[in-house]
Design a protein around this motif. Sequence first.
Motif, PDB file in Angstrom:
ATOM      1  N   ARG A 133       0.714  -1.190  -0.030  1.00  0.00           N
ATOM      2  CA  ARG A 133       0.131  -0.107   0.021  1.00  0.00           C
ATOM      3  C   ARG A 133       0.921   1.264  -0.069  1.00  0.00           C
ATOM      4  O   ARG A 133       0.363   2.283  -0.519  1.00  0.00           O
ATOM      5  CB  ARG A 133      -0.953  -0.089   1.204  1.00  0.00           C
ATOM      6  CG  ARG A 133      -1.704  -1.067   1.260  1.00  0.00           C
ATOM      7  CD  ARG A 133      -2.499  -1.170   2.658  1.00  0.00           C
ATOM      8  NE  ARG A 133      -1.730  -1.484   3.914  1.00  0.00           N
ATOM      9  CZ  ARG A 133      -1.720  -0.586   4.744  1.00  0.00           C
ATOM     10  NH1 ARG A 133      -1.940   0.394   4.720  1.00  0.00           N
ATOM     11  NH2 ARG A 133      -0.871  -1.146   5.967  1.00  0.00           N
ATOM     12  N   VAL A 134       1.840   1.260   0.501  1.00  0.00           N
ATOM     13  CA  VAL A 134       2.632   2.425   0.937  1.00  0.00           C
ATOM     14  C   VAL A 134       4.135   2.305   0.383  1.00  0.00           C
ATOM     15  O   VAL A 134       4.852   1.253   0.393  1.00  0.00           O
ATOM     16  CB  VAL A 134       2.658   2.638   2.385  1.00  0.00           C
ATOM     17  CG1 VAL A 134       3.511   3.964   2.693  1.00  0.00           C
ATOM     18  CG2 VAL A 134       1.173   2.775   3.009  1.00  0.00           C
ATOM     19  N   ARG A 135       4.596   3.334  -0.226  1.00  0.00           N
ATOM     20  CA  ARG A 135       6.018   3.421  -0.946  1.00  0.00           C
ATOM     21  C   ARG A 135       7.048   3.208   0.566  1.00  0.00           C
ATOM     22  O   ARG A 135       6.894   4.005   1.272  1.00  0.00           O
ATOM     23  CB  ARG A 135       6.178   4.790  -1.439  1.00  0.00           C
ATOM     24  CG  ARG A 135       5.420   4.936  -2.765  1.00  0.00           C
ATOM     25  CD  ARG A 135       6.045   6.382  -3.372  1.00  0.00           C
ATOM     26  NE  ARG A 135       5.646   6.520  -4.704  1.00  0.00           N
ATOM     27  CZ  ARG A 135       4.595   7.307  -5.120  1.00  0.00           C
ATOM     28  NH1 ARG A 135       3.892   8.033  -4.459  1.00  0.00           N
ATOM     29  NH2 ARG A 135       4.331   7.494  -6.538  1.00  0.00           N
ATOM     30  N   PRO A 136       7.906   2.571   0.353  1.00  0.00           N
ATOM     31  CA  PRO A 136       9.113   2.550   1.406  1.00  0.00           C
ATOM     32  C   PRO A 136       9.701   3.632   1.678  1.00  0.00           C
ATOM     33  O   PRO A 136      10.118   3.996   2.594  1.00  0.00           O
ATOM     34  CB  PRO A 136       9.789   1.484   0.796  1.00  0.00           C
ATOM     35  CG  PRO A 136       9.566   1.436  -0.709  1.00  0.00           C
ATOM     36  CD  PRO A 136       8.169   1.566  -0.882  1.00  0.00           C
ATOM     37  N   ALA A 137       9.858   4.602   0.434  1.00  0.00           N
ATOM     38  CA  ALA A 137      10.610   5.722   0.880  1.00  0.00           C
ATOM     39  C   ALA A 137       9.769   6.786   1.670  1.00  0.00           C
ATOM     40  O   ALA A 137      10.397   7.541   2.501  1.00  0.00           O
ATOM     41  CB  ALA A 137      10.704   6.315  -0.668  1.00  0.00           C
ATOM     42  N   TRP A 138       8.418   6.438   1.562  1.00  0.00           N
ATOM     43  CA  TRP A 138       7.601   7.429   2.618  1.00  0.00           C
ATOM     44  C   TRP A 138       7.878   6.865   3.762  1.00  0.00           C
ATOM     45  O   TRP A 138       7.865   7.692   4.721  1.00  0.00           O
ATOM     46  CB  TRP A 138       5.916   7.384   2.261  1.00  0.00           C
ATOM     47  CG  TRP A 138       5.312   8.146   2.985  1.00  0.00           C
ATOM     48  CD1 TRP A 138       5.131   9.667   2.647  1.00  0.00           C
ATOM     49  CD2 TRP A 138       4.593   7.878   3.923  1.00  0.00           C
ATOM     50  NE1 TRP A 138       3.868  10.159   3.667  1.00  0.00           N
ATOM     51  CE2 TRP A 138       3.965   9.050   4.313  1.00  0.00           C
ATOM     52  CE3 TRP A 138       4.570   6.647   4.820  1.00  0.00           C
ATOM     53  CZ2 TRP A 138       3.108   9.022   5.729  1.00  0.00           C
ATOM     54  CZ3 TRP A 138       3.500   6.654   5.803  1.00  0.00           C
ATOM     55  CH2 TRP A 138       2.992   7.800   6.369  1.00  0.00           C
TER      56      TRP A 138
END
Length: 434
Positions: A133-138
């Motif tokens: 669901r979520v970008r690892p960078a975020w």
Amino acid sequence: MPHPQLIAIAASVGLLLGFGCKSPAPDQARPERPALSSRALAAASARVEPGPASLAFEPGDAARGKALVAEYECNRCHQGTGHGTPKLDQDCVGCHEQIATGKFGANRAKLPEWQAHVAPYRDVPSLTALGARVRPAWIRDYLLHPHDLRPNLLQTMPRLKLTPDQARDIATFLSLPLEAPAGSPLPTPVLAVSADPAHVARGKQLMTERGCIGCHHMTGAGFSPPVRSEPAPRSLGLAPDLRFARERAEPATLVNWLLDPTRLKHDAAMPNLGLPAEDARDLAAFLSFGALEPPAAPKAPSRLPLLARPVRFAEVNAKVFAVTCRHCHTNPDLAGGDGGPGNTGGFGFEPRKIDFSSYQGIQSGGVDAQGQRVSLFEKTSEGLPRLVAALVQRAREEGGGASEDLRGMPLGLPALSPEDIQLVESWVDQGRPL
């Protein structure tokens, strides 16, 4: 066990990530707060729109990340960490849930009083299937620079003592792909998302038509904040500010989420809205590419002058220490062995032996990194007593002003009002009379 009748600051660590949490319990009334807080404005104004540099991510060491998740005790608040549920005296959210539902086994005569304090601290996003669901960078950036992602929640993710490499390793571990349930493969986008102006414009229109702004803020998009109702649904607190959707998730992921949240996260709080694929595509186009105005930079509240009237410990304790400080800084002998992160350590912080459970405990101060006893009233380089400096720093953090040398208090909760800081500072200036 920490004294549950006090505001449970430890639960503030439970606001990390995810589009939703586990299925909510029956509606629970919440304390009133501004529709759009200065924290939300500060967070939005302090962030830049994501670009290629901010979204770049080089995977770290997932095994070390898993160990760090255990070391920083993420499972005290979050489900889906890859670690089991801790015992009750360290299960912040679980303890609050038992109190709120009348299942807590001790001091039952105190339950009504405690329940008034713990209700806001029961709702924490799970980390289930985070990598889908979520970008690892975020994730990495949010761990290093947490901000007010969910304006309807009182607490926020606190700023832990993490290095960039540690944040990267944790993000790598939390982003590991999970096997989809048998017979339920992860969906692929039905329609591609682009910045086509027609799709973006229709997506903005759908934000109102489909009721998105009934739960979500979207700072800078020109929508009015959600209208509060009483009692407010518990799930409302988990609704993130959609301003940050574009940096948190790929456009295709937003489409998949909008089509069926539970396909990406089985315990999602957001319902399936039954959207046609075209609606999901256009909503994702607006969330990803729609124009956003920068919010007005918040102004930190001015410090108030010292009070001329006498201020004694009983007043400061009743208004500040006992309701804001003590839960994380208490005598472990009175709290069943766990004196909170500020006394016996926790959430990656070393024990500092700070005890707000009594006048004598406050006067005794704490210990520094070398184990030497230090006073809470020693002056900082700015000329403020350390205790006052920590309270002032929290207000500065809400405007984006982080300090490596000092963490604002209360950790992960809104700054004290100028009047409360004035009260504490006046008491200290008057010689800390009992």
